[in-house]
Write a protein that holds these residues in place. Structure first.
Motif, short mmCIF file in Angstrom:
data_model
loop_
_atom_site.label_atom_id
_atom_site.label_comp_id
_atom_site.label_asym_id
_atom_site.label_seq_id
_atom_site.Cartn_x
_atom_site.Cartn_y
_atom_site.Cartn_z
N VAL A 1 0.82 -1.21 0.00
CA VAL A 1 0.00 0.00 0.00
C VAL A 1 0.86 1.26 0.00
O VAL A 1 1.91 1.32 0.63
CB VAL A 1 -0.98 0.03 1.20
CG1 VAL A 1 -2.13 -0.91 0.97
CG2 VAL A 1 -0.27 -0.29 2.50
N GLY A 2 0.38 2.25 -0.73
CA GLY A 2 1.10 3.51 -0.87
C GLY A 2 0.92 4.42 0.33
O GLY A 2 0.17 4.12 1.26
N LEU A 3 1.63 5.55 0.29
CA LEU A 3 1.60 6.49 1.41
C LEU A 3 0.69 7.68 1.07
O LEU A 3 0.77 8.23 -0.01
CB LEU A 3 3.01 7.01 1.68
CG LEU A 3 4.14 5.97 1.78
CD1 LEU A 3 5.44 6.64 2.20
CD2 LEU A 3 3.80 4.87 2.77
N SER A 4 -0.13 8.06 2.04
CA SER A 4 -0.96 9.25 1.91
C SER A 4 -0.56 10.23 3.00
O SER A 4 -0.15 9.81 4.07
CB SER A 4 -2.44 8.92 2.15
OG SER A 4 -2.83 7.84 1.36
N PRO A 5 -0.70 11.52 2.73
CA PRO A 5 -0.37 12.48 3.80
C PRO A 5 -1.35 12.31 4.96
O PRO A 5 -2.47 11.85 4.78
CB PRO A 5 -0.55 13.84 3.13
CG PRO A 5 -1.44 13.59 1.98
CD PRO A 5 -1.17 12.19 1.53
N ASN A 6 -0.91 12.69 6.14
CA ASN A 6 -1.73 12.62 7.35
C ASN A 6 -3.06 13.34 7.11
O ASN A 6 -3.11 14.55 6.92
CB ASN A 6 -0.94 13.28 8.49
CG ASN A 6 -1.68 13.27 9.80
OD1 ASN A 6 -2.91 13.13 9.85
ND2 ASN A 6 -0.94 13.42 10.88
N GLN A 7 -4.15 12.57 7.09
CA GLN A 7 -5.46 13.15 6.78
C GLN A 7 -5.94 14.08 7.89
O GLN A 7 -6.54 15.12 7.63
CB GLN A 7 -6.50 12.04 6.54
CG GLN A 7 -6.25 11.25 5.26
CD GLN A 7 -6.16 12.12 4.01
OE1 GLN A 7 -7.01 12.96 3.77
NE2 GLN A 7 -5.11 11.93 3.23
N ALA A 8 -5.67 13.69 9.13
CA ALA A 8 -6.15 14.49 10.27
C ALA A 8 -5.55 15.89 10.26
O ALA A 8 -6.08 16.82 10.87
CB ALA A 8 -5.82 13.76 11.57
N PHE A 9 -4.42 16.03 9.56
CA PHE A 9 -3.71 17.30 9.58
C PHE A 9 -4.15 18.24 8.45
O PHE A 9 -3.82 19.41 8.44
CB PHE A 9 -2.20 17.04 9.48
CG PHE A 9 -1.34 18.19 9.87
CD1 PHE A 9 -1.18 18.53 11.21
CD2 PHE A 9 -0.68 18.95 8.91
CE1 PHE A 9 -0.39 19.61 11.59
CE2 PHE A 9 0.11 20.03 9.28
CZ PHE A 9 0.26 20.36 10.63
N GLN A 10 -4.93 17.70 7.50
CA GLN A 10 -5.28 18.48 6.31
C GLN A 10 -6.01 19.78 6.63
O GLN A 10 -5.66 20.84 6.14
CB GLN A 10 -6.14 17.63 5.36
CG GLN A 10 -5.44 16.39 4.86
CD GLN A 10 -4.35 16.69 3.84
OE1 GLN A 10 -4.60 17.32 2.83
NE2 GLN A 10 -3.14 16.27 4.12
#
Lengths: 1013, 66
Positions: free
Chosen positions: A367-376
């Motif tokens: 699985v790939g990396l996504s930026p921290n969603q909670a920080f968006q």
């Protein structure tokens, strides 16, 4: 509301707020705190460590991830200038750069942070089991928990959602059993505000939710798992204690498949970027699986193997040829489960074009990396510009700069990357954050003042023994009272007692009193591990006026009560033995004194290219005088002919500006036509003779940064140098930049990748060539839309966001033809026309191409002069001739030789923006030394008895750090106390017994061994 | 010999094996209580005489882990 950290001078505050406690945030915090800044490390989880703490082993060294990160966690935990604010969310940041106010919500743990000592009794008594998020739901934890045993801070947290008391109003078992009264069900969220001069954003990433790709069956088929879940399965600290088991039946899977690019390079998912790390972690997982059990068949389904980092390609080749990992270049469209056996079927097209069906016992989705969603949302509120995927936008070549002044970024939140890149960006962001606050350095840090040490020389040993219950961790198994009574019978022991928690604040105070009252001159604590607690107790000794080397620990918990829980009597007897051994050694301990010396607070940078110039300017901006030595007549190096990047930055123009800034900076002294001839001294105090235009000069400095660069390989193949239509990529770039008329009329251009890279002689990837080819192809298409461009490649390695440009090139009609390593293209000149024949493995036949221009993607080699510098500084190089860092993972900027740092192409092939980031990072590392007016040397290090030394040089050959040197005048070996790491190899190897390592003398060891039984 | 439980003396490196022994503790892996650990900064410092002395003191076996 509590307000902290607003005591800085003037408008600027000498404190830095780091948001995110993963490895990049940790590195940034340590660099800043070690360079004279107060650091607030804000982490939203209950403990720091981030994703790295969840990994099993790391590529390409297969080092244990926990073993590497634990010492860093401990260093953060005990650092006087780092305040960890964990289980806390940043709500807002206001104010101008230099004087930010950070509003933070500290979430209620329902455990008093000041009282909890992390003994874990609460969790052992808690009746509620819940899926363990740290183990990705594969195991269970209790409703009161720490995320992992080595957690920092080691404070328990009640998970309110699952706590029986919060749900039903009954239970409170944890409260009943907590002997320190740390449980506080009435605790509320708390809003606090801190002041910080600059902000470092390191909120990290999360992995792609594989259930979105429903065709792979994740979430429906038990034996389809994600790569991060597999890390936990492999981990000795994971749900199956490191035994490979598949979820459906806990059996050892004999056939494991990896599917690459799940949630990466996938425009249909809106995720067109490459996640950088997946190829390598899949290879590593396959290799480690094979190490667990040779019988396991491992197969990786991939598009391109992206092994662009240092040492990666060798690792990949070894996995294929030595470990027997199978690699199949095929996109997998779905996974089908056999509902009875829960085995999984995969259809693919093999290299011969045949459709095959193969069954596996387990399938792992990379699985790939996504930026921290909670920080968006917070990032948007803070007006920090993000890219279309939610990663933080950088500014041109300055990867760690954000759109908001005073805010810097590092780690995967900037772009997908591996651990060394993340660590060096942590250092790089620290350099920027500190540079802005250079004039308020040291204004917010506390230096501990200790009372004068009591001179105990000549005194009879008076030993005090403190035995710890550790709640019931020790006392539940070992009869601690019997142990402390036994201790009283040992010779030299004048005091012994047992304590509920030896490490708690009240016991520490008690200990200080007892040391004074009983005139103790040696202390033994029988409790947990010296790895975690020795510094704490040594500090208590210092506060009581005792030298810290008069301390000894007996590990009666981790290595006794915990591992002999069913042998209570034997464990008590063993505890007595361990105390007796420690007391025997303690009686022979001697005070050791570390002596101060004045640090020469000046830096030396060798190499005046992009990296060297950046490093020098970064040091100067921190306020340190810097010598910049360049061998040639001009500054600038390779970047002078880097005209543009794929993203539109202009390195050569950036460079011109940089050269001017360096020349104008009063702290930098530039020497051109200069070289370093010799080097003596140690970290903090080096002296070198340099030759400038043939004249010799002597300089002194505290640290040295090596930035000697690299050079383009001059190909010997493919008619280069024989036919003027054969160019290297750099030569093509030069022509493109000048809008060469000749290029506007050509019909066909062929590029050949991996020229001088990834071959038997040079088995490494040069990292930049794929992107360079794509960049130049796009530029040429702009100039001449009708041109046919063919790129002959082995794997396209356009990692991270560079993938867009690869896609764009394909969309613009650039043709990519793969060739195999053993079937390299053939180039001929027939009647003045270049003919290229290449075997296309997809068509399974030769293709003949004509070319008006043939461009070779030539490798990057280390600079030919780097060898001589390595000799002068005694620095190590790797097999390919690049300088070798202290550790490939966690010390990418340091040499093992203390006081030396590295950056740029001297370290390995890389892009211009990466060189800039690395140079800033190296400067940041250097600041941890330059910021100190004084350093201490000595202590537990080797000493040579000159009267016994016969200069046989055995120690010179044995020392892993190249420290012993022959003092030619005296004819004996000299060991520099500042450079010695105290390992003791020399002392053991010395045939004359002339070397003694203080605090590790033979007498001390023998006393302990003799007291064994 | 069935009940024989050898006394094993372990000379270990602080960086690897000592850390591993601690980890065995945090995972509560059980092993015989006749094992005693002596920590070295590096097992490069283990002298032959240390090993011989351990036998003299009553150890049945010496394990060097580094």
């Amino acid at each position: 509301m509590e307000t902290k950290g607003n005591l800085g001078t003037g408008n600027k505050i000498g404190a830095i707020a780091v948001i995110g406690g993963g490895i990049s945030g940790i590195q940034a915090s340590l660099d800043a705190a070690n360079s004279g800044f107060k650091v607030f490390l804000i982490e939203s989880n209950t403990s720091i460590g981030g994703v790295m703490a969840q990994l099993d082993k790391t590529f390409p060294t297969n080092d244990c991830s926990t073993c590497m990160i634990s010492p860093k966690l401990i260093e953060v935990a005990k650092h006087p200038n780092i305040e960890i604010i964990s289980y806390a969310d940043v709500l807002d940041i206001s104010g101008p750069p230099g004087n930010f106010s950070v509003k933070i919500k500290k979430k209620a743990r329902y455990v008093d942070e000041n009282k909890c000592v992390g003994c874990g009794i609460c969790a052992s008594k808690c009746p509620k089991k819940v899926p363990d998020a740290f183990n990705r739901g594969l195991g269970k934890r209790k409703a009161i928990y720490v995320s992992f045993p080595q957690a920092v801070p080691l404070i328990y947290t009640i998970d309110k959602e699952n706590c029986i008391y919060f749900k039903n109003g009954r239970c409170r078992a944890c409260e009943k059993f907590c002997e320190n009264n740390a449980i506080d069900f009435a605790q509320q969220d708390e809003i606090i505000e801190i002041g910080a001069g600059t902000i470092i954003l390191a909120p990290g990433f999360e992995t792609f939710d594989a259930s979105i790709r429903g065709e792979y069956g994740y979430g429906r088929y038990p034996n389809v798992i994600t790569s991060i879940e597999y890390e936990r399965i492999l981990s000795a600290g994971g749900p199956s204690q490191g035994h490979i088991q598949r979820p459906s039946d806990s059996q050892v899977p004999k056939r494991i498949a990896w599917i690459q690019c799940v949630g990466s390079r996938d425009a249909s998912m809106g995720r067109g970027y490459c996640s950088y790390v997946c190829c390598m972690y899949a290879i590593k997982q396959a290799v480690i699986s094979k190490e667990h059990d040779r019988e396991i068949d491992t197969c990786i389904f991939y598009i391109d193997i992206r092994a662009q980092g240092k040492g990666f390609d060798r690792y990949f080749e070894r996995a294929r040829s030595e470990s027997g990992v199978r690699f199949v270049r095929s996109m997998i469209s779905r996974v089908v489960e056999n509902p009875i056996s829960h085995n999984l079927e995969i259809n693919y097209i093999d290299e011969s074009g045949e459709i095959r069906t193969e069954e596996f016992d387990m399938v792992i989705l990379s699985v790939g990396l996504s930026p921290n969603q909670a920080f968006q949302d917070l990032a948007r509120k803070l007006e920090v510009e993000l890219n279309q995927f939610g990663f933080c936008e950088s500014r041109g070549l300055e990867l760690v700069s954000t759109s908001r002044p005073g805010f810097f970024v590092c780690g995967v939140f900037q772009s997908p990357k591996d651990i060394p890149e993340t660590v060096l960006q942590g250092s790089s962001a620290a350099a920027e954050a500190m540079g802005f606050l250079a004039d308020v350095r040291g204004t917010m840090v506390a230096e501990e003042v200790y009372p004068e040490e009591r001179d105990v020389r000549g005194e009879e040993p008076r030993i005090g023994v403190f035995v710890c219950h550790c709640g019931i961790n020790i006392a539940g198994v070992v009869d601690v009272k019997a142990v402390s009574e036994f201790a009283k019978t040992l010779s030299h022991v004048v005091f012994a007692d047992n304590y509920l928690f030896a490490c708690s604040t009240d016991t520490q105070e008690e200990m200080k009193k007892i040391i004074k009252e009983h005139k103790l001159n040696r202390v033994v604590v029988a409790s947990c591990s010296p790895r975690t607690h020795e510094p704490l107790f040594q500090d208590t000794l210092r506060e009581a006026g005792l030298n810290k080397y008069l301390f000894e620990m007996a590990n009666i918990r981790d290595q006794n009560s915990w591992v002999h829980a069913n042998e209570k009597e034997n464990a008590t007897e063993k505890a007595k033995d361990l105390v007796r051994m420690s007391v025997a050694r303690a009686a022979l301990l001697e005070p050791l004194h570390e002596v101060p010396f004045n640090v020469v607070q000046k830096g030396l940078v060798v190499g005046g290219g992009l990296a060297g110039l950046t490093a020098a300017l970064t040091l100067a901006e921190q306020g340190y005088e810097t010598y910049l030595i360049e061998r040639s007549a001009d500054l600038g190096g390779n970047a002078r002919t880097l005209y543009y990047t794929e993203e539109g930055a202009r390195p050569s123009e950036y460079l011109k500006d940089l050269v001017q800034k360096v020349k104008d900076n009063r702290f930098i002294r530039v020497y051109t036509n200069a070289e370093v001839i010799d080097c003596s001294g140690h970290v903090g105090r080096f002296t070198s003779t340099i030759s400038v235009n043939g004249k010799k000069e002597e300089i002194s400095y505290g640290v040295a940064i090596v930035a000697t660069g690299g050079e383009e390989y001059k190909p010997k193949e493919y008619l280069y140098g024989e036919n003027n239509k054969v160019l290297t990529q750099r030569e093509l770039e030069e022509r493109l930049a000048s809008c060469d008329e000749g290029l506007k009329n050509i019909k066909d251009l062929v590029m050949i990748q991996c020229v001088g890279s990834r071959d038997d002689e040079h088995p490494y990837c040069s990292r930049v060539c794929c992107t360079e080819a794509v960049k130049n192809a796009l530029k040429l298409k702009e100039l001449n839309p009708k041109v046919n461009i063919y790129v002959l490649y082995r794997d396209i390695r356009t990692f991270g966001f560079k993938e867009f440009y690869y896609k764009k090139a394909r969309e613009n009609g650039v043709r990519f033809i793969r060739y195999e390593a053993d079937k390299k293209p053939q180039v001929r000149e027939v009647d003045g026309i270049l003919q290229i024949v290449v075997y296309d493995p997809n068509l399974r036949s030769d293709i003949e191409l004509k070319a008006d221009i043939l461009t070779l993607s030539a490798a990057i080699r280390p600079h030919s002069d780097s060898k001589s510098l390595a000799t002068v500084f005694k620095l190590p190089c790797d097999q390919d001739g690049f300088f070798l860092e202290a550790h490939l993972k966690l010390r990418p900027l340091d040499f093992t030789n203390a006081g030396f740092f590295l950056c740029g192409l001297a370290h390995g092939p890389k892009f211009a923006d990466e060189s800039v980031a690395q140079a800033k990072g190296a400067a940041s590392r250097a600041c941890t030394i330059l910021s100190k007016a004084q350093m201490y040397v000595g202590g537990a290090v080797a000493q040579v008895d000159g009267s016994r030394c016969v200069a046989c040089l055995t120690c010179v050959r044995t020392c892993p750090y190249n420290v012993p040197r022959l003092d030619e005048e005296e004819g004996v070996i000299y060991i520099d106390t500042a450079a010695c790491q105290g390992c003791g190899n020399c002392a053991t190897a010395c045939p004359r017994g002339a070397v003694v390592v203080a605090h590790n003398t033979d007498e001390q060891f023998l006393a302990k061994i003799t007291a064994l039984y | 010999m069935e009940d024989f439980q050898p006394k094993i003396e372990a000379f270990v490196c602080t960086y690897c094996t000592y850390t591993a022994a601690d980890m065995a503790g945090s995972q509560r892996l059980q092993y015989p209580s006749t094992v005693r650990v002596v920590k070295y900064l590096c097992t490069g410092k283990v002298e032959i005489v240390h090993i011989l002395k351990a036998f003299e003191a009553g150890a049945d076996a010496v394990f060097v882990g580094g």
